[in-house]
Design a protein around this motif. Sequence first.
Motif, PDB file in Angstrom:
ATOM      1  N   ARG A   1       4.375  -7.691  -1.759  1.00 48.75           N
ATOM      2  CA  ARG A   1       5.788  -7.464  -1.527  1.00 48.75           C
ATOM      3  C   ARG A   1       6.506  -7.280  -2.853  1.00 48.75           C
ATOM      4  N   GLN A   2       7.607  -6.567  -2.759  1.00 44.71           N
ATOM      5  CA  GLN A   2       8.404  -6.328  -3.953  1.00 44.71           C
ATOM      6  C   GLN A   2       9.873  -6.383  -3.583  1.00 44.71           C
ATOM      7  N   ALA A   3      10.575  -7.312  -4.213  1.00 45.43           N
ATOM      8  CA  ALA A   3      12.012  -7.429  -4.039  1.00 45.43           C
ATOM      9  C   ALA A   3      12.712  -6.640  -5.147  1.00 45.43           C
TER      10      ALA A   3
ATOM     11  N   GLU B   1       4.385  -8.581  -5.937  1.00 43.14           N
ATOM     12  CA  GLU B   1       3.622  -9.830  -5.929  1.00 43.14           C
ATOM     13  C   GLU B   1       2.671  -9.901  -4.738  1.00 43.14           C
ATOM     14  N   PHE B   2       1.593 -10.623  -4.941  1.00 38.58           N
ATOM     15  CA  PHE B   2       0.583 -10.831  -3.908  1.00 38.58           C
ATOM     16  C   PHE B   2       1.131 -11.738  -2.815  1.00 38.58           C
TER      17      PHE B   2
ATOM     18  N   CYS C   1       0.789  -2.781   2.396  1.00 41.77           N
ATOM     19  CA  CYS C   1      -0.622  -3.134   2.488  1.00 41.77           C
ATOM     20  C   CYS C   1      -1.414  -2.225   1.551  1.00 41.77           C
ATOM     21  N   ALA C   2      -2.556  -2.729   1.119  1.00 43.49           N
ATOM     22  CA  ALA C   2      -3.380  -1.996   0.170  1.00 43.49           C
ATOM     23  C   ALA C   2      -4.845  -2.277   0.452  1.00 43.49           C
ATOM     24  N   ALA C   3      -5.699  -1.321   0.097  1.00 41.41           N
ATOM     25  CA  ALA C   3      -7.132  -1.431   0.347  1.00 41.41           C
ATOM     26  C   ALA C   3      -7.884  -1.509  -0.970  1.00 41.41           C
TER      27      ALA C   3
ATOM     28  N   PRO D   1      -2.395  -6.640  -7.872  1.00 38.96           N
ATOM     29  CA  PRO D   1      -2.082  -5.324  -7.296  1.00 38.96           C
ATOM     30  C   PRO D   1      -2.786  -4.168  -7.991  1.00 38.96           C
ATOM     31  N   ARG D   2      -2.949  -4.252  -9.307  1.00 38.13           N
ATOM     32  CA  ARG D   2      -3.524  -3.138 -10.065  1.00 38.13           C
ATOM     33  C   ARG D   2      -4.986  -2.878  -9.702  1.00 38.13           C
ATOM     34  N   LEU D   3      -5.612  -3.827  -9.030  1.00 37.76           N
ATOM     35  CA  LEU D   3      -7.021  -3.689  -8.685  1.00 37.76           C
ATOM     36  C   LEU D   3      -7.237  -3.002  -7.332  1.00 37.76           C
TER      37      LEU D   3
END
Length: 124
Positions: free
Chosen positions: A38-40, A46-47, A96-98, A108-110
Amino acid sequence: QVQLVESGGGVVQAGGSLRLSCTASGGTFSRYNIGWFRQAPGLEREFVAAITYSASRTEYADSVKGRFTISRDNTKNMVYLQMTSLKPEDTAVYSCAADRNFLLRTAPRLYDYWGQGTQVTVSS
């Protein structure tokens, strides 16, 4: 390559609940670990939570432990984030991310593929 689309965001009062969905297409979904982030406004992404490809393990940020639950249904190519006891500080764009790596990771960068995000707003 996998494409991800989030849904289920909205406006909810503090103490309420929402369930976010992440729908995948275009790849072998069951091979990917999936994370929610999420990002405010004005803050770093952030995770929030992550789940392994087989759903054998989950990981949560301390700020959401006991309130959020991540799950997945590989037969439907979907991952869910059940959010309860929501607080105003949970307000953010949730994505969401894979991740193709077999390790359950929180940075997140991974992560390799990302959805566009869905807005969650918690009013006080």
